[in-house]
Structures are given as structure tokens and as C-alpha cells.
Scaffold this motif. Sequence first.
Motif, PDB file in Angstrom:
ATOM      1  N   ARG A 182      -2.128   4.216   9.026  1.00  0.00           N
ATOM      2  CA  ARG A 182      -2.273   2.896   8.422  1.00  0.00           C
ATOM      3  C   ARG A 182      -1.048   2.625   7.561  1.00  0.00           C
ATOM      4  NH1 ARG A 182      -8.111   1.725   5.842  1.00  0.00           N
ATOM      5  NH2 ARG A 182      -7.227  -0.363   5.927  1.00  0.00           N
ATOM      6  N   THR A 183      -0.854   1.365   7.251  1.00  0.00           N
ATOM      7  CA  THR A 183       0.274   1.020   6.406  1.00  0.00           C
ATOM      8  C   THR A 183      -0.001   1.399   4.961  1.00  0.00           C
ATOM      9  OG1 THR A 183       1.662  -0.789   5.610  1.00  0.00           O
ATOM     10  CG2 THR A 183      -0.629  -1.327   6.132  1.00  0.00           C
ATOM     11  N   LEU A 184       1.044   1.858   4.280  1.00  0.00           N
ATOM     12  CA  LEU A 184       0.919   2.217   2.869  1.00  0.00           C
ATOM     13  C   LEU A 184       0.959   1.007   1.950  1.00  0.00           C
ATOM     14  CD1 LEU A 184       3.079   5.400   2.219  1.00  0.00           C
ATOM     15  CD2 LEU A 184       0.594   5.195   2.279  1.00  0.00           C
ATOM     16  N   SER A 185       1.385  -0.128   2.474  1.00  0.00           N
ATOM     17  CA  SER A 185       1.625  -1.281   1.613  1.00  0.00           C
ATOM     18  C   SER A 185       0.350  -1.809   0.967  1.00  0.00           C
ATOM     19  CB  SER A 185       2.312  -2.394   2.400  1.00  0.00           C
ATOM     20  OG  SER A 185       1.487  -2.823   3.464  1.00  0.00           O
ATOM     21  N   ASN A 186      -0.809  -1.358   1.442  1.00  0.00           N
ATOM     22  CA  ASN A 186      -2.068  -1.798   0.848  1.00  0.00           C
ATOM     23  C   ASN A 186      -2.465  -0.991  -0.375  1.00  0.00           C
ATOM     24  OD1 ASN A 186      -2.425  -3.685   2.933  1.00  0.00           O
ATOM     25  ND2 ASN A 186      -3.457  -2.172   4.219  1.00  0.00           N
ATOM     26  N   TYR A 187      -1.751   0.102  -0.641  1.00  0.00           N
ATOM     27  CA  TYR A 187      -2.213   1.070  -1.634  1.00  0.00           C
ATOM     28  C   TYR A 187      -1.214   1.302  -2.765  1.00  0.00           C
ATOM     29  CZ  TYR A 187      -5.203   2.296   2.344  1.00  0.00           C
ATOM     30  OH  TYR A 187      -6.077   2.254   3.395  1.00  0.00           O
ATOM     31  N   HIS A 188      -1.795   1.528  -3.952  1.00  0.00           N
ATOM     32  CA  HIS A 188      -1.015   2.140  -5.020  1.00  0.00           C
ATOM     33  C   HIS A 188      -0.903   3.619  -4.670  1.00  0.00           C
ATOM     34  CE1 HIS A 188      -1.628  -1.573  -7.086  1.00  0.00           C
ATOM     35  NE2 HIS A 188      -2.852  -1.316  -7.509  1.00  0.00           N
ATOM     36  N   MET A 189       0.258   4.204  -4.924  1.00  0.00           N
ATOM     37  CA  MET A 189       0.509   5.579  -4.513  1.00  0.00           C
ATOM     38  C   MET A 189       0.933   6.427  -5.704  1.00  0.00           C
ATOM     39  SD  MET A 189      -0.070   5.671  -1.287  1.00  0.00           S
ATOM     40  CE  MET A 189       0.661   7.266  -0.906  1.00  0.00           C
ATOM     41  N   ALA A 190       0.761   7.748  -5.562  1.00  0.00           N
ATOM     42  CA  ALA A 190       1.113   8.641  -6.661  1.00  0.00           C
ATOM     43  C   ALA A 190       1.581   9.987  -6.135  1.00  0.00           C
ATOM     44  CB  ALA A 190      -0.075   8.836  -7.588  1.00  0.00           C
ATOM     45  N   TRP A 191       2.274  10.686  -7.016  1.00  0.00           N
ATOM     46  CA  TRP A 191       2.621  12.080  -6.804  1.00  0.00           C
ATOM     47  C   TRP A 191       1.874  12.929  -7.830  1.00  0.00           C
ATOM     48  CZ3 TRP A 191       5.476  14.048  -2.852  1.00  0.00           C
ATOM     49  CH2 TRP A 191       6.264  13.167  -2.118  1.00  0.00           C
TER      50      TRP A 191
END
Length: 125
Positions: free
Chosen positions: A26-35
Motif C-alpha cells: 500500500r502507499t505510505l502517503s496515507n500514514y504518519h510514519m516513525a522510526w
Amino acid sequence: VQLQASGGGLVQAGGSLRLSCAASGRTLSNYHMAWFRQAPGKEREFVAAVSWSGGRTYYEDSVKGRFTISRDNAKNTVYLQMNSLKPADTAVYYCARLAETRAWGSTQWADFASWGQGTQVTVSS
């Protein structure tokens, strides 16, 4: 969405690495992301997060001014640029997405999902 972190390695203190988190499914553009990162014998800890657009970020205090999180939604990839590395940064680094029901600003690993295989970062003194 499946996530795969890469870019880790062995570096001397003061050196730099850039980690990548590639997504598939799926595309990542829908999500806030973290490390996040996890050192041996320690709990998984938050490192940095970036909003879905890339316009907002927040960091754990010990990495502020040294690490930069960014993303390229066209490439479906999130990055973590790590400069001035210290031995204390040694850990396995993971990327994850903020779950849809959780609030922006969370640093709790339980609020994140789609954990993939991490990448080892080792900083020698």
C-alpha cells in the motif's frame, strides 16, 4: 502495508548513516510514519516521526539536532539521516506507521503498526 528497513551498518563514533524504510502493498502517503530502535536488553524506544505529508516532525530528545526524518511519497520511502553518531545509538532500527486510531505525537510503540524487519546500526567508540 509491509515495511522493510535498510541502510544500517558499522560506523565509528561521529560518523553518519542514512536508513531507508521501503513500503510495499500500500502507499505510505496515507500514514504518519516513525522510526524506533531497540538495543540489547532494552525496550523499544521512539526515535522520530514524520507526518503523512512530510510537513511535521518530532524527535526523541537525545537525537534532536543529529537525526533528521524525511519521506518521499513518490518513492514510497521514509528516511532517517543520522549524523554525529554515538555508541549509545547502537541498536536495531525499525520503521512503523502510526495506527489510524492513534493521535499524532505518540511515542508509544504500541500505537504503531506494520513493523517490519529492522536494520542493525552499530557505532564503535
